[in-house]
Design an enzyme around this catalytic site. Structure first.
Site, PDB file in Angstrom:
ATOM      1  CG  ASN A   1       1.608   3.324  -5.899  1.00  0.00           C
ATOM      2  OD1 ASN A   1       1.930   4.371  -6.437  1.00  0.00           O
ATOM      3  ND2 ASN A   1       2.238   2.179  -6.139  1.00  0.00           N
TER       4      ASN A   1
ATOM      5  CG  HIS B   1       0.868  -2.030 -15.431  1.00  0.00           C
ATOM      6  ND1 HIS B   1       0.575  -3.268 -14.879  1.00  0.00           N
ATOM      7  CD2 HIS B   1       1.800  -2.251 -16.377  1.00  0.00           C
ATOM      8  CE1 HIS B   1       1.314  -4.183 -15.474  1.00  0.00           C
ATOM      9  NE2 HIS B   1       2.065  -3.593 -16.389  1.00  0.00           N
TER      10      HIS B   1
ATOM     11  CG  MET C   1      -1.148  -7.587  -6.709  1.00  0.00           C
ATOM     12  SD  MET C   1      -0.699  -6.536  -8.126  1.00  0.00           S
ATOM     13  CE  MET C   1       0.423  -7.640  -8.966  1.00  0.00           C
ATOM     14  NE  ARG C   2      -9.735 -12.293  -6.370  1.00  0.00           N
ATOM     15  CZ  ARG C   2      -9.579 -13.589  -6.478  1.00  0.00           C
ATOM     16  NH1 ARG C   2      -8.428 -14.146  -6.245  1.00  0.00           N
ATOM     17  NH2 ARG C   2     -10.578 -14.370  -6.847  1.00  0.00           N
TER      18      ARG C   2
ATOM     19  CG  ASN D   1      -4.329  -0.708 -12.427  1.00  0.00           C
ATOM     20  OD1 ASN D   1      -4.090  -0.905 -11.235  1.00  0.00           O
ATOM     21  ND2 ASN D   1      -3.700  -1.360 -13.401  1.00  0.00           N
TER      22      ASN D   1
ATOM     23  N   GLY E   1       0.778  -1.236   0.000  1.00  0.00           N
ATOM     24  CA  GLY E   1       0.000   0.000   0.000  1.00  0.00           C
ATOM     25  C   GLY E   1       0.809   1.284   0.000  1.00  0.00           C
TER      26      GLY E   1
ATOM     27  CD  GLU F   1     -15.753  -6.359 -20.281  1.00  0.00           C
ATOM     28  OE1 GLU F   1     -15.585  -7.492 -20.754  1.00  0.00           O
ATOM     29  OE2 GLU F   1     -16.819  -5.728 -20.332  1.00  0.00           O
ATOM     30  N   GLY F   2     -10.051  -5.454 -20.892  1.00  0.00           N
ATOM     31  CA  GLY F   2      -8.749  -6.026 -21.244  1.00  0.00           C
ATOM     32  C   GLY F   2      -7.734  -5.684 -20.157  1.00  0.00           C
TER      33      GLY F   2
ATOM     34  CB  ALA G   1       8.379   7.320 -11.188  1.00  0.00           C
TER      35      ALA G   1
HETATM   36  C1  GAR Z   1       3.033  -1.115  -7.614  1.00  0.00           C
HETATM   37  O1  GAR Z   1       4.295  -1.128  -8.206  1.00  0.00           O
HETATM   38  C2  GAR Z   1       1.948  -1.149  -8.673  1.00  0.00           C
HETATM   39  O2  GAR Z   1       2.280  -0.434  -9.822  1.00  0.00           O
HETATM   40  C3  GAR Z   1       1.861  -2.617  -8.939  1.00  0.00           C
HETATM   41  O3  GAR Z   1       1.952  -3.225  -7.686  1.00  0.00           O
HETATM   42  C4  GAR Z   1       2.774  -2.415  -6.842  1.00  0.00           C
HETATM   43  C5  GAR Z   1       2.033  -2.186  -5.547  1.00  0.00           C
HETATM   44  O4  GAR Z   1       2.870  -1.569  -4.610  1.00  0.00           O
HETATM   45  N1  GAR Z   1       0.644  -2.962  -9.611  1.00  0.00           N
HETATM   46  C6  GAR Z   1       0.557  -3.926 -10.523  1.00  0.00           C
HETATM   47  O5  GAR Z   1       1.489  -4.619 -10.854  1.00  0.00           O
HETATM   48  C7  GAR Z   1      -0.829  -4.100 -11.114  1.00  0.00           C
HETATM   49  N2  GAR Z   1      -0.758  -4.815 -12.333  1.00  0.00           N
HETATM   50  P1  GAR Z   1       2.267  -0.819  -3.358  1.00  0.00           P
HETATM   51  O6  GAR Z   1       1.319  -1.801  -2.670  1.00  0.00           O
HETATM   52  O7  GAR Z   1       3.460  -0.536  -2.499  1.00  0.00           O
HETATM   53  O8  GAR Z   1       1.562   0.411  -3.822  1.00  0.00           O
END
Ligand code: GAR
Length: 203
Positions: free
Chosen positions: A22, A118, A99-100, A116, A20, A151-152, A182
């Site tokens: 972010n 990424h 992550m689901r 989201n 968490g 959806e993709g 970043a």
């Molecule tokens: C982050 O790097 C985010 O971009 C990635 O998971 C991490 C979560 O870190 N998300 C994905 O890969 C989604 N496809 P955090 O829990 O410290 O924010």
């Protein structure tokens, strides 16, 4: 005397599965007085993750809806999350390390109101292991993307990107750390802009 009535802040839910960091940057930016949004609730699909404690330490309600309790019924799990979103009068959903994979039901329910982050420069490297894949490809730079959820997987319209250099001797972990820094700048800025221009309709 102020001449204008301040707009109420857009109510945001952050969905997490892990540390968490972010989410914490989104909460902090939303707590500034003139921010256009506020994080109203945090929901995790995994119990006892660090992100839940971080949210509570920042004064935000943090709840768990464990996917394991719903077996293979992914939509039932999401209906339980959605009920919490409605209960908290959420207007925008921000996925932050959630992550689901989402079902089309939830994506359609929040179409245009779910974003989201990424850890790659999409359309490069959707899915997992983005940093290792960028290094294996010999890329000169990496980065992160905030996009609208469709959806993709990792395919929706891009709202913002940030780039970082790939340095000699980088490992996936070292690169992940640089990209994360970043992410923590990009996501709050992009969410603020999204909240400002979003139509103010509820679910
Ligand atoms: C982050 O790097 C985010 O971009 C990635 O998971 C991490 C979560 O870190 N998300 C994905 O890969 C989604 N496809 P955090 O829990 O410290 O924010």
């Amino acid at each position: 005397m102020p001449t204008e009535t301040a707009q109420p802040k857009t109510r945001v839910a952050v969905l997490i599965s892990g540390s968490g960091t972010n989410m914490a940057s989104l909460i902090a930016a939303g707590q500034v007085a003139d921010a256009p949004y506020e994080v109203a609730v945090v929901v995790s699909n995994v119990a006892s993750v660090a992100g839940l404690d971080r949210a509570r330490a920042a004064g935000v309600e943090a709840l768990t809806v464990e996917h394991g309790s719903y077996g293979k019924d992914r939509e039932a799990h999401e209906r339980a999350i959605d009920a919490l979103l409605i209960q908290h009068k959420v207007e925008v959903v921000a996925l932050a390390g959630y992550m689901r994979l989402l079902t089309p039901w939830l994506v359609q329910k929040w179409a245009g109101r779910m974003i989201n982050i990424h850890p790659s420069l999409l359309p490069l490297y959707p899915g997992l292991n983005t940093h290792a894949r960028a290094l294996e490809s010999g890329d000169a730079e990496a980065g992160c993307t905030v996009h609208v959820v469709t959806e993709g997987v990792d395919e929706g319209p891009v709202l913002g990107q940030a780039r970082v250099p790939i340095l000699p001797g980088d490992t996936p972990d070292a690169l992940a750390e640089r990209v994360k820094a970043a992410e923590h700048r990009l996501y709050p800025q992009t969410l603020a802009a999204f909240a400002k221009r979003r139509p103010r309709s509820g679910p």
